[in-house]
Enzyme design. Sequence first.
Site, PDB file in Angstrom:
ATOM      1  N   ASP A   1       0.865  -1.179   0.000  1.00  0.00           N
ATOM      2  CA  ASP A   1       0.000   0.000   0.000  1.00  0.00           C
ATOM      3  C   ASP A   1       0.906   1.235   0.000  1.00  0.00           C
ATOM      4  O   ASP A   1       2.094   1.141   0.309  1.00  0.00           O
ATOM      5  CB  ASP A   1      -0.890  -0.034   1.240  1.00  0.00           C
ATOM      6  CG  ASP A   1      -1.811   1.170   1.323  1.00  0.00           C
ATOM      7  OD1 ASP A   1      -2.314   1.596   0.278  1.00  0.00           O
ATOM      8  OD2 ASP A   1      -2.013   1.676   2.434  1.00  0.00           O
TER       9      ASP A   1
ATOM     10  N   THR B   1      -2.433   1.154  -4.784  1.00  0.00           N
ATOM     11  CA  THR B   1      -2.963   2.279  -4.014  1.00  0.00           C
ATOM     12  C   THR B   1      -4.273   2.770  -4.604  1.00  0.00           C
ATOM     13  O   THR B   1      -4.532   2.616  -5.808  1.00  0.00           O
ATOM     14  CB  THR B   1      -1.938   3.436  -3.973  1.00  0.00           C
ATOM     15  OG1 THR B   1      -2.499   4.538  -3.283  1.00  0.00           O
ATOM     16  CG2 THR B   1      -1.540   3.864  -5.380  1.00  0.00           C
TER      17      THR B   1
ATOM     18  N   ARG C   1      -5.545   3.848  -8.139  1.00  0.00           N
ATOM     19  CA  ARG C   1      -7.009   3.874  -8.157  1.00  0.00           C
ATOM     20  C   ARG C   1      -7.594   2.472  -8.139  1.00  0.00           C
ATOM     21  O   ARG C   1      -8.536   2.167  -8.864  1.00  0.00           O
ATOM     22  CB  ARG C   1      -7.524   4.673  -9.352  1.00  0.00           C
ATOM     23  CG  ARG C   1      -7.090   6.128  -9.352  1.00  0.00           C
ATOM     24  CD  ARG C   1      -7.779   6.941 -10.419  1.00  0.00           C
ATOM     25  NE  ARG C   1      -9.231   6.917 -10.266  1.00  0.00           N
ATOM     26  CZ  ARG C   1      -9.901   7.596  -9.351  1.00  0.00           C
ATOM     27  NH1 ARG C   1      -9.252   8.355  -8.488  1.00  0.00           N
ATOM     28  NH2 ARG C   1     -11.208   7.521  -9.281  1.00  0.00           N
TER      29      ARG C   1
ATOM     30  N   LYS D   1      -6.947  -5.109  -5.244  1.00  0.00           N
ATOM     31  CA  LYS D   1      -5.632  -5.391  -4.666  1.00  0.00           C
ATOM     32  C   LYS D   1      -5.442  -6.891  -4.495  1.00  0.00           C
ATOM     33  O   LYS D   1      -4.399  -7.441  -4.852  1.00  0.00           O
ATOM     34  CB  LYS D   1      -5.488  -4.688  -3.310  1.00  0.00           C
ATOM     35  CG  LYS D   1      -5.387  -3.172  -3.379  1.00  0.00           C
ATOM     36  CD  LYS D   1      -5.150  -2.581  -1.994  1.00  0.00           C
ATOM     37  CE  LYS D   1      -5.009  -1.064  -2.045  1.00  0.00           C
ATOM     38  NZ  LYS D   1      -4.683  -0.482  -0.730  1.00  0.00           N
TER      39      LYS D   1
ATOM     40  N   PHE E   1     -12.274  20.315  -8.381  1.00  0.00           N
ATOM     41  CA  PHE E   1     -11.281  19.390  -8.936  1.00  0.00           C
ATOM     42  C   PHE E   1     -11.934  18.058  -9.289  1.00  0.00           C
ATOM     43  O   PHE E   1     -12.832  17.583  -8.610  1.00  0.00           O
ATOM     44  CB  PHE E   1     -10.187  19.151  -7.892  1.00  0.00           C
ATOM     45  CG  PHE E   1      -9.372  17.914  -8.157  1.00  0.00           C
ATOM     46  CD1 PHE E   1      -8.320  17.940  -9.060  1.00  0.00           C
ATOM     47  CD2 PHE E   1      -9.658  16.725  -7.504  1.00  0.00           C
ATOM     48  CE1 PHE E   1      -7.578  16.809  -9.304  1.00  0.00           C
ATOM     49  CE2 PHE E   1      -8.920  15.590  -7.741  1.00  0.00           C
ATOM     50  CZ  PHE E   1      -7.876  15.632  -8.642  1.00  0.00           C
TER      51      PHE E   1
END
Length: 1144
Positions: free
Chosen positions: A389, A659, A749, A755, A522
């Site tokens: 991570d 991550t 992302r 993961k 954003f």
Amino acid sequence: MGSLLSACGINVKKKKVEEERHLRANDREFNLSFKYANNAIKTSKYNVFTFLPLNLFEQFQRLANAYFVFLLILQLIPQISSLSWFTTVVPLLLVLSITLAKDLSDDITRHKNDNHVNNRKVEVLINGELKSEKWMNVQVGDIVKLENNEFVTADLLLLSSSEPLNLIYIETAELDGLVSNRFIKYSISILYISGEVRCEPPNNRLDKFTGTLTMRGETFALDNERILLRGCTLRNTEWCFGLVVFGGPDTKLMQNSGKSVFKRTSIDHLMNVLVMFIFGFLAFMCTILSIGNAIWEYQEGNSFITFLPRADGANASLSAFLTFWSYVIILNTVVPISLYVSVEILRLGNSYFIDWDRKMYHVKSDTPAQARTTTLNEELGQIKYIFSDKTGTLTQNIMTFNRCSINGKSYGKSSKKKVDFSWNPLADPKFCFHDHKLVEVVKSGSPEVQAFFRLLALCHTVMPEEKTEGELFYQAQSPDEGALVTAARNFGFVFRSRTPETISLVEMGVPTTYELLAVLDFNNVRKRMSVIVRSPEGKLTLFCKGADTIIYERLHPSSSKLMEVTTEHLNEYAGEGLRTLALAYKDLDEDEFEKWKERHHEASTSLEDREAKLDTIYEEIEKDLLLLGASAVEDKLQDGVPQTIEQLAKADIKIWVLTGDKQETAENIGYSCNMLREEMKEIFIVAANTAEEKSRLLGKKSQVVEDEKVDGEYGLVINGHSLVREIVLLIENRIYLTACMCQAVICCRVTPLQKAQVVELVKKHKKAVTLAIGDGANDVSMIKTAHIGVGISGQEGMQAVLSSDFSFAQFRYLQRLLLVHGRWSYLRMCKFLRYFFYKNFTFTFVHFWYGFFCGFSAQTVYDEWFITLYNLVYTALPVIGLSIFDQDVNDRWSFQYPQLYAPGQLNQYFSKMAFARILLHSCYSSLVLFFIPWAAMCDTVRDDGKDIADYQSFALLAQTCLLIAVSVQMGLDTYYWTAVNQFFLWGSLSVYFAVTFTMYSNGMYLIFTSSFPFIGTARNSLNQPNVWLTIFLTTILCILPVVAKRFLFIQLKPTINDKVRHKVRQAKAVPPPLPRKFPRRRISTRRSGYAFSHARGYGDLVTSGRFLRIPVKSRPALFPHTDTPVADSTPQTYRTIFEEAQSP
């Protein structure tokens, strides 16, 4: 029946799959009809009734344990047993008892943890009153009250809070390990005590939630912004109310915990294969001996019938059948049960070394390293892939404002002395800056510098909190935004408060309020953020900050010269690994803004292509900007991360970072921690949303790295959209090939499930050992999927630690765990197995050869007591001492030469080929140990003329030769001698002679005549010189081939261990610790370091009045809440970064 099975600890599978959750607030009777899970959790494996049967069932699934029970049954049959039953029962009970005790201790700990969590108290609204209830008794549909610093009881729908803006500040350390980052949730403004909720069924998606709340005929949409997840902690909020949506095992935290898998090392798997081979080999030897018995009985058996009469019906065939099973008992030492006892002791001892290692103890958090699983130590010496991570594992998630470029001048780090901000009463005392010139310029009233910090104080979505006068606390959705606002605060532009319509600053001591007209928020496509404000003088200004490549495209031509200078500064900052942003502004005309506002309103109310139309509207006004400068923020890595990654790379370990952060952030960290380097030949960046696009992107590039022999180093960055399961199923082989050729891979992302899928993908296609390291609940699935799971402890988030096999406080300790403890554990385990198989095969083969000289009668060549004590006493402690304390080189040399780690990755120390060599070596040794004593004893007499060529004397000589030979062999295998090794070795030999003389004494014979028949054998044989000469010759002949082979290989084909040990002998002193290396400056063309949160910003929240408890003056919302474009199928751009290594 289901409840009974549940009470016994047996999980009952639900027949009906939940498709939608339907619940009513404060209506337990209605909610209980759906039989939703309550809020109790259970991580233990056993209870009082199931522990003994289930644990024994699990233990007897191990083939060797079942095999020894089978042997015990055979030994109870008098017709075939030539050994007493206790030779098997004692070690079997010892093994089972040790494992039972260990599993019982582990499960008691799990029960204690479960009870601690389930018995926590929380206030629940029942019949209009708040009552204290245990967590385990909370039901779906209950309304609970949480207070400041309390853990969240279950997955809650937020209803109300104590904050003026009705906000909730939560700490997500238990979920993702982020302690300093506080996410802001907003709730429904009224405390609904009735109403119905329909929502999605339980799932493991931490970032998504869909549902509706029906109240008084009105329906409200529910999304993830109104959900508070179990595992979070309420911060800076006096109280809040929430409706329980998911409880216990249905919460997203528990859904992400993954299935517990019993992990076995690669050596365990190899052992299973070898044990099966050994069984076959044992059957082969027993078959040969039984055939020999049949032939002998047929040819010679009749000669012995007179004094050894046969039973009725007995013949050569029956004798051969019984002999087969007799030899199964006698030769069972090829798979001794003491092997498993010794393995457990060895692993336990090496686990304690990890626990006791002071160099892995983190003083600041008072956190030692911990081996939470004692069965995986040697696997640490074989790691090929590390999955890590990022946030909280590689980084501290602490941002500091280090450098800036304003109007063509660079500031920061020009002095070692810290800037004194005492002139500013609202300054943050923790803020540090090292350039006094910038303060002087600010105080002098430079318009450009003041505009720079004014932009930082206005253009953000930070929420301020001021509990006492002058003590400001900023709640930022990402720490980099907090760092920029804090920098502006210290340089005199203090962000003091905000409402949906205003932002209040203190500019150089003067309170100033700006009217907030719009927030152009954003997102991952825009990579910039803008605000439009009206100053007290009535001046309209657009302030914009974002990635420099994006801002540069929108600058007015008049900023071209300033852009060139700023670009040089950005390159310098990027070379230092800092995350950069470009800052610009634009003065707006009132009429121009009003027209733009009307067009924006039309776009925001459009039902089709709303996002695209809004982006177009934003583009219209975000142009012709005037450049102010650039900021540079350091995302602080944990101590020693670059050095650790460099060391692991030298050990040929490939590191993948998985991550949830956005691509630019992940890339930047990759460069900062030396994973991605400018000298890499090429870095592939894959961002796609369809299999066709993905195949097109990878099709050309994958030809560059067709096999593992690649020219140069490569890196790969891939996003989560490219990793969805459907795409992976189509092109996993191609992406797997590309990724495995790269030295470093960054997956950004990605969800917690992805993961685990990435780890599973590598495990599926690559015969390599994997390690996953993380610090939050979003890493639990990954940790459980990998061969080895490591949790970062010392933080408040402990979910990863509780699911891990090993834990420590800092990422840098990983190199010591692998390069020192892991390598030593693997080396010790392999030495142990090689030596253990050697001594037991040699022991057993002597029995085999003796069968040809005893008429294949299954008579033992050794004394029965020697057979019992050989593995448990005479050779147990020396081999345990070898396997616990031995080391080829010390820890300093292990760090000096990380290449020493490579043999473990290649299974060079113990493999099927190594096992075959052990078999041949044992066969040779057994021939020497049998035939030389046999020849020496044949027709031999004592000095006084008495005969000693008898069975008992030969047995004593053979077993003494065997014990001394294997002890000398162990001495040759020992690299690192300690007092304990010496004591165990010489002590065991002393015990052997002491026990032998005692058991062969007259007294023992007189007391236990049938059990100790070797009366006087020791004193009659061991006082003869020719007996000791025979022992010496057999020992020399046993070790001579080993010494010769090692000498030749060291001279002609030395291994990396041989070379390093030679350097160790030549060195006069231990090498010093590795120096701390400072990051090398690099010249880079990549500066995109826009470091805001990878989620959509909170612009809609701060400009909306709907979250206020007290009605405010309403106005049309410029930016209604919509789904993030990132969640849509918006195409990502693909670019390949190709930078040739700079010549020195």
